[in-house]
Design an enzyme around this catalytic site. Structure first.
Site, PDB file in Angstrom:
ATOM      1  N   PHE A   1       6.202  -4.435 -10.842  1.00  0.00           N
ATOM      2  CA  PHE A   1       4.835  -3.894 -10.852  1.00  0.00           C
ATOM      3  C   PHE A   1       4.570  -3.274  -9.492  1.00  0.00           C
ATOM      4  O   PHE A   1       4.565  -3.964  -8.474  1.00  0.00           O
ATOM      5  CB  PHE A   1       3.762  -4.958 -11.146  1.00  0.00           C
ATOM      6  CG  PHE A   1       2.397  -4.338 -11.184  1.00  0.00           C
ATOM      7  CD1 PHE A   1       1.930  -3.741 -12.355  1.00  0.00           C
ATOM      8  CD2 PHE A   1       1.596  -4.268 -10.044  1.00  0.00           C
ATOM      9  CE1 PHE A   1       0.685  -3.112 -12.387  1.00  0.00           C
ATOM     10  CE2 PHE A   1       0.354  -3.643 -10.073  1.00  0.00           C
ATOM     11  CZ  PHE A   1      -0.100  -3.068 -11.248  1.00  0.00           C
TER      12      PHE A   1
ATOM     13  N   ASP B   1       8.069  -3.783  -1.283  1.00  0.00           N
ATOM     14  CA  ASP B   1       6.660  -3.758  -1.686  1.00  0.00           C
ATOM     15  C   ASP B   1       6.103  -5.164  -1.478  1.00  0.00           C
ATOM     16  O   ASP B   1       6.302  -6.053  -2.311  1.00  0.00           O
ATOM     17  CB  ASP B   1       6.535  -3.316  -3.145  1.00  0.00           C
ATOM     18  CG  ASP B   1       5.080  -3.291  -3.617  1.00  0.00           C
ATOM     19  OD1 ASP B   1       4.214  -3.842  -2.910  1.00  0.00           O
ATOM     20  OD2 ASP B   1       4.819  -2.728  -4.696  1.00  0.00           O
TER      21      ASP B   1
ATOM     22  N   LYS C   1      -3.622  -4.841  -0.536  1.00  0.00           N
ATOM     23  CA  LYS C   1      -4.384  -6.025  -0.949  1.00  0.00           C
ATOM     24  C   LYS C   1      -5.051  -6.753   0.240  1.00  0.00           C
ATOM     25  O   LYS C   1      -6.062  -6.292   0.718  1.00  0.00           O
ATOM     26  CB  LYS C   1      -3.516  -6.941  -1.810  1.00  0.00           C
ATOM     27  CG  LYS C   1      -3.209  -6.274  -3.166  1.00  0.00           C
ATOM     28  CD  LYS C   1      -2.828  -7.229  -4.266  1.00  0.00           C
ATOM     29  CE  LYS C   1      -2.929  -6.538  -5.621  1.00  0.00           C
ATOM     30  NZ  LYS C   1      -1.663  -6.113  -6.190  1.00  0.00           N
TER      31      LYS C   1
HETATM   32  C1  LIG Z   1      -1.323  -4.809  -6.794  1.00  0.00           C
HETATM   33  C2  LIG Z   1       0.006  -4.273  -6.501  1.00  0.00           C
HETATM   34  C3  LIG Z   1       0.207  -2.896  -6.317  1.00  0.00           C
HETATM   35  C4  LIG Z   1      -0.874  -1.862  -6.552  1.00  0.00           C
HETATM   36  O1  LIG Z   1      -1.974  -2.038  -5.727  1.00  0.00           O
HETATM   37  P1  LIG Z   1      -3.366  -1.325  -6.118  1.00  0.00           P
HETATM   38  O2  LIG Z   1      -4.221  -1.550  -4.920  1.00  0.00           O
HETATM   39  O3  LIG Z   1      -3.884  -2.025  -7.352  1.00  0.00           O
HETATM   40  O4  LIG Z   1      -3.069   0.107  -6.383  1.00  0.00           O
HETATM   41  C5  LIG Z   1       1.481  -2.470  -5.952  1.00  0.00           C
HETATM   42  N1  LIG Z   1       2.485  -3.336  -5.785  1.00  0.00           N
HETATM   43  C6  LIG Z   1       2.332  -4.672  -5.963  1.00  0.00           C
HETATM   44  C7  LIG Z   1       3.487  -5.572  -5.740  1.00  0.00           C
HETATM   45  C8  LIG Z   1       1.089  -5.178  -6.343  1.00  0.00           C
HETATM   46  O5  LIG Z   1       0.946  -6.478  -6.558  1.00  0.00           O
END
Ligand SMILES: *Cc1c(COP(=O)(O)O)cnc(C)c1O
Length: 394
Positions: free
Chosen positions: A136, A221, A250
């Protein structure tokens, strides 16, 4: 009222639990009827420091009274400091601020491709990036294009080419998928949305070695896993692995506003030149001021230590449940995926029961509950929440 209005006038791209929140403080939120709930979702880890942490609110208020937005057409007295401080925390040289996590991922994809063409020497438009099954990384068309989740993808094609998907945690499959045109490996060091999937020990290190051998960027990520969620500044730290590029988001915005960043070494970041990438809001002084406070809080290591202790407590409490409805428990710090057995109540129903019992969390994929308490929660509060989970499982 609010739920009805949202049903009637909001897009139906979410299926929220039927609670209407109006106030939050620390690990607790209150609904419009005055009921209190322990927040075990923490905004998908955007609220690592809890709701309205006084230091973060103070930093935001101070900046609100001075300067909120400049665009990147001008400098501000916050952006350079934010970049320097985040780079120091990450032990890298260069920071590119964006807003949402998905934008950080998109920026990472652009960075890797340009680096592939300009530094690695891949022929124009041939660059490939390896990603992993059940990833994700956000919701843009490019990102959902390399998702393996049909719910996230269906109806949004045609998709951006240039991505290869291999099994998460499978080093042989990764090795087999490498080509001379591969420029980067994009991974979550712990897969969050997939249900807190911790890769086999040594995998991250193996990926690092393969990337070094083949001259490929390792892009981590850490949008959900980073910034103390797993008990370390970055989840990669658990294997002493330093990726070439961190993607952060986040919690970087302190639960107050969206703030994301790409962090890399200067030699990599310098493939971006004026005009080749940007964002109207990225690195705005208000976000930078909040981000600076987040970085200052993380710089002492206290939050990471607190998270480690909370994580050990959560792991022990979950295992002590000994529920026949629990198939597997995975934790990394105070971040847990609890997979239920086939005969257990539906994960959604468990979340509804928990909410009725004063604990908020959200199911991850299918039969998994994902717990990510804010790091301000106390061990006692986590015990109470896990007891409620025991009742909800029946
Ligand atoms: C939440 C998340 C995203 C996307 O972040 P948004 O601020 O919702 O666009 C990307 N990578 C990971 C691992 C995430 O948990």
């Amino acid at each position: 009222m609010s739920i009805t209005l949202e049903e009637r006038h909001g897009a139906h791209n979410y299926h929220p639990l039927p609670v209407v929140l109006s106030h939050g403080e620390g690990a607790w939120v209150t609904d419009v009827d005055g009921r209190r709930y322990l927040d075990l979702l923490a905004g998908y880890s955007a609220l690592n420091f809890g709701h309205r942490h006084p230091r973060l609110v103070e930093a935001a208020k101070r900046q609100l009274d001075r300067l909120t937005l400049t665009s990147r057409a001008f400098h501000s007295d916050q952006l350079g400091e934010f970049c320097a401080e985040l780079a120091a925390l990450s032990e890298k040289d260069a920071v590119l601020p964006m807003n949402t996590g998905a934008e950080a991922v998109e920026t990472g994809v652009k960075l890797a491709r340009r680096w592939g063409y300009r530094v690695k020497g891949v022929a124009a438009d041939r660059a490939r990036i390896i990603v992993f099954a059940n990833n994700f990384h956000g919701r843009t068309t490019t990102i959902v294009g390399f998702s393996t989740d049909p719910v996230a993808r269906d109806g949004y094609g045609p998709f951006t080419p240039g991505f290869d998907v291999v099994g998460y945690g499978d080093l042989d499959a990764l090795r087999a998928a490498l080509t001379p045109e591969t420029v980067a490996v994009l991974l979550e060091p712990v897969q969050g949305e997939a249900g807190v999937i911790v890769p086999p020990g040594g995998w991250l290190r193996g990926v690092r070695e393969l990337c070094d051998e083949h001259g490929i960027l390792m892009v981590a990520d850490e949008i959900q896993s980073g910034l103390a969620r797993t008990g370390r500044t970055f989840a990669c730290d658990h294997e002493d692995v330093v990726p070439d590029v961190y993607l952060l988001g986040k919690a970087l915005g302190g639960g107050i506003l969206p703030l994301s960043a790409v962090v890399a070494d200067r030699a990599v970041m310098d493939v971006f030149t004026p005009g080749s990438h940007g964002s109207t809001f990225g690195g705005n002084p208000l976000a930078a001021a909040v981000g600076r406070e987040v970085v200052a809080m993380l710089a002492t290591g206290d939050w990471q230590e607190r998270a480690t202790a909370l994580g050990a407590h959560l792991d022990a409490a979950l295992h002590a449940l000994e529920s026949p409805h629990v198939k597997e428990i995975r934790t990394r710090g105070p971040w847990a995926g609890v997979t239920l057995t086939a005969d257990a109540p539906d994960a959604r129903l468990v979340c509804e029961r928990l909410a009725a019992d004063g604990v908020l969390c959200k199911e991850a994929h299918g039969d998994t509950l994902r717990l990510a308490p804010p790091l301000v929660a106390t061990p006692e509060e986590l015990s109470v929440a896990v007891e409620a989970l025991g009742r909800a499982l029946g």
